[in-house]
Design a protein around this motif. Sequence first.
Motif, PDB file in Angstrom:
ATOM      1  N   PRO A 290       0.822  -1.220   0.000  1.00 60.24           N
ATOM      2  CA  PRO A 290       0.000   0.000   0.000  1.00 60.24           C
ATOM      3  C   PRO A 290       0.852   1.266   0.000  1.00 60.24           C
ATOM      4  O   PRO A 290       2.000   1.245   0.438  1.00 60.24           O
ATOM      5  N   GLU A 291       0.287   2.318  -0.498  1.00 58.42           N
ATOM      6  CA  GLU A 291       0.955   3.626  -0.518  1.00 58.42           C
ATOM      7  C   GLU A 291       1.373   4.016   0.896  1.00 58.42           C
ATOM      8  O   GLU A 291       2.472   4.437   1.149  1.00 58.42           O
TER       9      GLU A 291
ATOM     10  N   ALA B 191       3.506  -5.097   4.634  1.00 56.44           N
ATOM     11  CA  ALA B 191       2.126  -4.719   4.932  1.00 56.44           C
ATOM     12  C   ALA B 191       1.489  -5.703   5.908  1.00 56.44           C
ATOM     13  O   ALA B 191       0.541  -5.368   6.607  1.00 56.44           O
ATOM     14  N   GLN B 192       2.044  -6.922   5.976  1.00 62.15           N
ATOM     15  CA  GLN B 192       1.531  -7.915   6.931  1.00 62.15           C
ATOM     16  C   GLN B 192       2.242  -7.811   8.283  1.00 62.15           C
ATOM     17  O   GLN B 192       2.049  -8.641   9.156  1.00 62.15           O
ATOM     18  N   GLY B 193       3.116  -6.814   8.422  1.00 60.11           N
ATOM     19  CA  GLY B 193       3.761  -6.599   9.707  1.00 60.11           C
ATOM     20  C   GLY B 193       5.097  -7.302   9.857  1.00 60.11           C
ATOM     21  O   GLY B 193       5.712  -7.255  10.919  1.00 60.11           O
ATOM     22  N   LEU B 194       5.575  -7.964   8.809  1.00 61.28           N
ATOM     23  CA  LEU B 194       6.894  -8.593   8.905  1.00 61.28           C
ATOM     24  C   LEU B 194       7.959  -7.562   8.546  1.00 61.28           C
ATOM     25  O   LEU B 194       7.749  -6.713   7.666  1.00 61.28           O
TER      26      LEU B 194
ATOM     27  N   ALA C 149       6.657   2.734   8.952  1.00 58.88           N
ATOM     28  CA  ALA C 149       5.551   1.875   8.524  1.00 58.88           C
ATOM     29  C   ALA C 149       4.534   1.611   9.633  1.00 58.88           C
ATOM     30  O   ALA C 149       3.400   1.240   9.358  1.00 58.88           O
ATOM     31  N   LEU C 150       4.940   1.813  10.873  1.00 59.97           N
ATOM     32  CA  LEU C 150       4.015   1.559  11.987  1.00 59.97           C
ATOM     33  C   LEU C 150       2.949   2.650  12.062  1.00 59.97           C
ATOM     34  O   LEU C 150       3.137   3.759  11.603  1.00 59.97           O
ATOM     35  N   GLU C 151       1.855   2.294  12.757  1.00 54.08           N
ATOM     36  CA  GLU C 151       0.781   3.250  12.897  1.00 54.08           C
ATOM     37  C   GLU C 151       0.870   3.994  14.234  1.00 54.08           C
ATOM     38  O   GLU C 151       0.396   5.124  14.360  1.00 54.08           O
ATOM     39  N   ALA C 152       1.510   3.354  15.207  1.00 49.00           N
ATOM     40  CA  ALA C 152       1.510   3.860  16.585  1.00 49.00           C
ATOM     41  C   ALA C 152       1.935   5.327  16.683  1.00 49.00           C
ATOM     42  O   ALA C 152       2.802   5.776  15.952  1.00 49.00           O
TER      43      ALA C 152
END
Lengths: 380, 162
Positions: free
Chosen positions: A268-269, A292-295, A341-344
């Motif tokens: 994803p963008e 994108a799957q968190g790896l 890349a994290l959302e936190a």
Amino acid sequence: MLSNSVTASFFGSGAQRNGRKRLAVTELPRELPLGLMEPSGTDEKGLSPNYPRYLGENVMSKPKVGFYWCASCGGCEEAIVDLAADILGVVAAVDIVFWPCAMDFKREDVEAMADGEMAVCFVNGAVRTSEQLEMAELLRRKAGLVVAFGSCAHTGGIPGLANLYSREGVLAAAYDTAFSTLNPEGMRPQTAYAAPEGTVTLPELHETVKKLDQVIPVDYYLPGCPPPVKLITGALGAILEGKLPPKGSILAPEIALCSECPRRDSKPEKLDFTEFKRPHQIIADPELCLLAQGLLCLGPSTRAGCDAACIKGNMPCTGCGGPLEGSKDFGANALSAAASALEATDDASIAVGLAEVPDPAGAFYRYSLPASLLYAKKGN
Amino acid sequence: MSDGTFQPRIVAFFCNWCTYTAADLAGISRMSYEANVRVVRLMCSGRLDPQFVVVALRQGADGVLIGGCHPGDCHYQVGNHKALRRFTLLKRLLRQMGIEDERVRLEWIAASEGDKVQRVINEMVAQVRTLGPLRLTDIPQPHGDVVIEPSCCCAEQTMPAP
Ligand code: SF4
Ligand code: SF4
Ligand code: SF4
Ligand code: FES
């Protein structure tokens, strides 16, 4: 470090290569005119006008090539064997004059050579011992071109992670504290031992692990742990055809791994997952971008060239392709991409999100600690 | 330096909209603070590439201070959140590399908080002064002496002493 991309023409066809296999080493200039070696047409003999003189045009013998290993796992030697049928083409086109892993050559054989007699020497492995340093220096004198082969020679590689510890810490782990070690007499390797038959010696262990160009000047770099077959054949072809890019170049494409990743369209963008996961914790979707799957996939900061080998095995990229042009520090660069890349957004959720990245130095400098600006743990 | 106390070199990356403005305010308000800080203005703390920090440390900085807007106040909404994530991960990596916590610091300082600029800088300079110079292991060069000595001659060459 200079680095240039390898143009498409750099990976010349095998047919051309075979037409030019009878080559001899003539006089070797110390300064090779490699900056002028962009292919630009051919002369009456079918050779590029920039054809390297060190390969000569004598039909009686072939260019001499050597392979050597320093602090290495042997995987890079295996990679040469992985050339499979192609290796026959290599053997036909060159004269292998030194390859301790596979053939019976000794250091004396190299010492007996004239300076620059070997056209190319591929050196894999990092440098940690006095013996490796001596061999690197010897091979530098005897070879017209030195190619740092594989991550260990290019950026320090897995052995380079020892720079996280002091020399004493490494020795203590190996000889005292490791759970598999039984050494009640507290023996340690000695550099010299007077046996009744005479004194026997061992190389000295240096304070830190170095990449090859931290001990000798290196002409070209072949990244990868080990370098992919495609890059090796490309480099051999380029050397035999004299289509080499400028000195200091990394012989791999100048694009990020994501660009050649089959899953790139699913990336994803804007990445915004809540926590990193380790490969054993999830069964990753085999179609979707792993990051994108968190790896922790280092594809965005790693140089392409391996055809996304790990991703095809459903494993995230750990960065063996090394830095992209313009990167000052592979680890800090990769760390930046990962943290972004994290959302936190607050301390608590960041701590949760990063909990499964327990060893950032090991994760982001896995193949490149000696090449990092930090080089080694402070105080080493 | 004349009195023999160690004068640390601190590189500060301040966001244009808050912390840099606050440093300006401290200046016009004639607040005095330790003169060991070189400020680099970024448009946002989210522009802070962790590479900037390691480059600064390698080139002779004894500490790095990062200043941004308070959470929720970032001119670009989320730049400081990004900075916090990078900073958190970078700090863990630097700790593994033996670099003391006090040498790299992140502070949220609003445009009106000139006094906080003063306090943070004074505090940090004192802490880094106690730690002493950052002595990273020298990066070996080909054909140089292969014995690695923990000194930092590059510091003198690349950044003048305060
Ligand atoms: S680069 Fe990888 S395969 Fe080659 S010697 Fe180093 S660890 Fe082994
Ligand atoms: S982050 Fe990894 S999985 Fe995703 S596109 Fe890049 S290389 Fe492929
Ligand atoms: S995917 Fe990454 S780690 Fe795997 S071979 Fe390619 S560059 Fe190396
Ligand atoms: S603008 Fe100040 S932190 Fe983003």
